[in-house]
Design a protein around this motif. Structure first.
Motif, short mmCIF file in Angstrom:
data_model
loop_
_atom_site.label_atom_id
_atom_site.label_comp_id
_atom_site.label_asym_id
_atom_site.label_seq_id
_atom_site.Cartn_x
_atom_site.Cartn_y
_atom_site.Cartn_z
N TRP A 74 101.86 15.80 11.06
CA TRP A 74 102.92 15.69 10.06
C TRP A 74 104.17 16.24 10.72
N GLN A 75 105.05 15.36 11.12
CA GLN A 75 106.23 15.73 11.90
C GLN A 75 107.01 16.86 11.25
N GLY A 76 107.23 17.92 11.99
CA GLY A 76 108.04 19.02 11.52
C GLY A 76 107.29 20.08 10.74
N SER A 77 106.06 19.79 10.34
CA SER A 77 105.32 20.80 9.58
C SER A 77 103.81 20.61 9.71
N GLY A 78 103.32 20.71 10.92
CA GLY A 78 101.89 20.81 11.14
C GLY A 78 101.11 19.53 11.01
N ASP A 79 100.05 19.60 10.21
CA ASP A 79 99.15 18.46 10.05
C ASP A 79 98.57 18.46 8.64
N VAL A 80 98.02 17.30 8.29
CA VAL A 80 97.44 17.09 6.96
C VAL A 80 96.03 16.54 7.13
N SER A 81 95.11 17.03 6.30
CA SER A 81 93.77 16.45 6.29
C SER A 81 93.38 16.07 4.88
N PHE A 82 92.61 15.02 4.77
CA PHE A 82 92.04 14.55 3.51
C PHE A 82 90.53 14.57 3.68
N GLU A 83 89.83 15.25 2.79
CA GLU A 83 88.37 15.25 2.80
C GLU A 83 87.87 14.71 1.48
N LEU A 84 86.87 13.84 1.54
CA LEU A 84 86.28 13.23 0.35
C LEU A 84 84.82 13.63 0.24
N ALA A 85 84.41 13.96 -1.00
CA ALA A 85 83.01 14.31 -1.26
C ALA A 85 82.61 13.69 -2.60
N ALA A 86 81.47 13.01 -2.62
CA ALA A 86 80.98 12.40 -3.86
C ALA A 86 80.61 13.48 -4.86
N ARG A 87 80.96 13.24 -6.11
CA ARG A 87 80.61 14.11 -7.24
C ARG A 87 80.15 13.19 -8.37
N GLY A 88 78.91 12.70 -8.27
CA GLY A 88 78.42 11.72 -9.25
C GLY A 88 79.19 10.42 -9.08
N ASP A 89 79.79 9.93 -10.16
CA ASP A 89 80.58 8.69 -10.08
C ASP A 89 82.05 8.99 -9.79
N GLN A 90 82.33 10.21 -9.37
CA GLN A 90 83.69 10.60 -9.01
C GLN A 90 83.73 11.09 -7.57
N VAL A 91 84.95 11.34 -7.09
CA VAL A 91 85.15 11.79 -5.72
C VAL A 91 86.07 13.01 -5.74
N LEU A 92 85.65 14.07 -5.07
CA LEU A 92 86.51 15.23 -4.91
C LEU A 92 87.35 15.02 -3.66
N LEU A 93 88.66 14.97 -3.85
CA LEU A 93 89.60 14.85 -2.74
C LEU A 93 90.20 16.23 -2.49
N THR A 94 90.12 16.68 -1.26
CA THR A 94 90.76 17.93 -0.85
C THR A 94 91.82 17.59 0.19
N VAL A 95 93.06 17.95 -0.12
CA VAL A 95 94.18 17.75 0.80
C VAL A 95 94.59 19.12 1.32
#
Length: 177
Positions: free
Chosen positions: A102-123
């Motif tokens: 991420w230009q000028g301020s580090g980096d970004v990660s997206f992690e996905l984990a199944a939670r039943g019929d939903q998805v937990l997104l962690t940014v």
């Protein structure tokens, strides 16, 4: 990355220069992954830009925040109509993890984990250089993730700039000085 103890819509400092946000999203991991990696889907909530899904691959994010909702609101002074940012993929584990510079301020990660019929997104946005950037980025990620939720649910999207301005004030109060 472990889940926050009480995840809510607001980002939290998980380290002094690291902001973490989580959202529980509708759909399969593959569907959410597509919204992270496919330009036409990503431009509906964040920024366009074709990605070659390979570690080290360069790509460009192209923001047009005025186009993210039917009524974007008044763009704040100093923000261009279009913004471009060169990036490159630093980590890739389809369809569970995507990280990039991420230009000028580090980096970004997206992690996905199944939670039943939903998805937990962690940014996780790391190495934010100062408090001003932290509050701007916090409000930006929060608003962009709200738009992602609306896109995935097929709901109307809140005006981007009005939401961002309101959230910037909230993050000014929520994040330590």
């Amino acid at each position: 990355m472990t889940e926050l103890t009480a995840p809510d819509d607001y980002g939290v400092l998980t380290e002094p220069a690291t902001l973490t946000l989580q959202r529980l999203l509708p759909g399969s991991i593959e569907r959410v992954w597509a919204y992270l990696t496919e330009s036409e889907l990503r431009r509906q909530w964040l920024a366009a830009g074709t990605m070659t899904l390979e570690t080290g691959a360069p790509f460009e994010l192209v923001w047009r925040n005025d186009e993210l909702s039917d009524t974007p609101g008044q763009r704040p002074a100093g923000f261009p109509e279009e913004q471009r940012m060169p990036c490159h993929i630093t980590e890739l584990d389809p369809p569970r993890k995507l990280a990039f510079t991420w230009q000028g301020s580090g980096d970004v990660s997206f992690e996905l984990a199944a939670r039943g019929d939903q998805v937990l997104l962690t940014v996780v946005h790391r190495r934010l250089p100062d408090r001003s950037t932290l509050t701007m980025v916090g409000a930006g990620w929060h608003m962009h993730l709200d738009l992602l939720v609306a896109s995935l649910k097929g709901e109307a999207k809140a005006p981007f700039w009005e939401g961002w301005a309101r959230l910037r004030q909230v993050y000014e109060q929520r994040l330590p000085a």
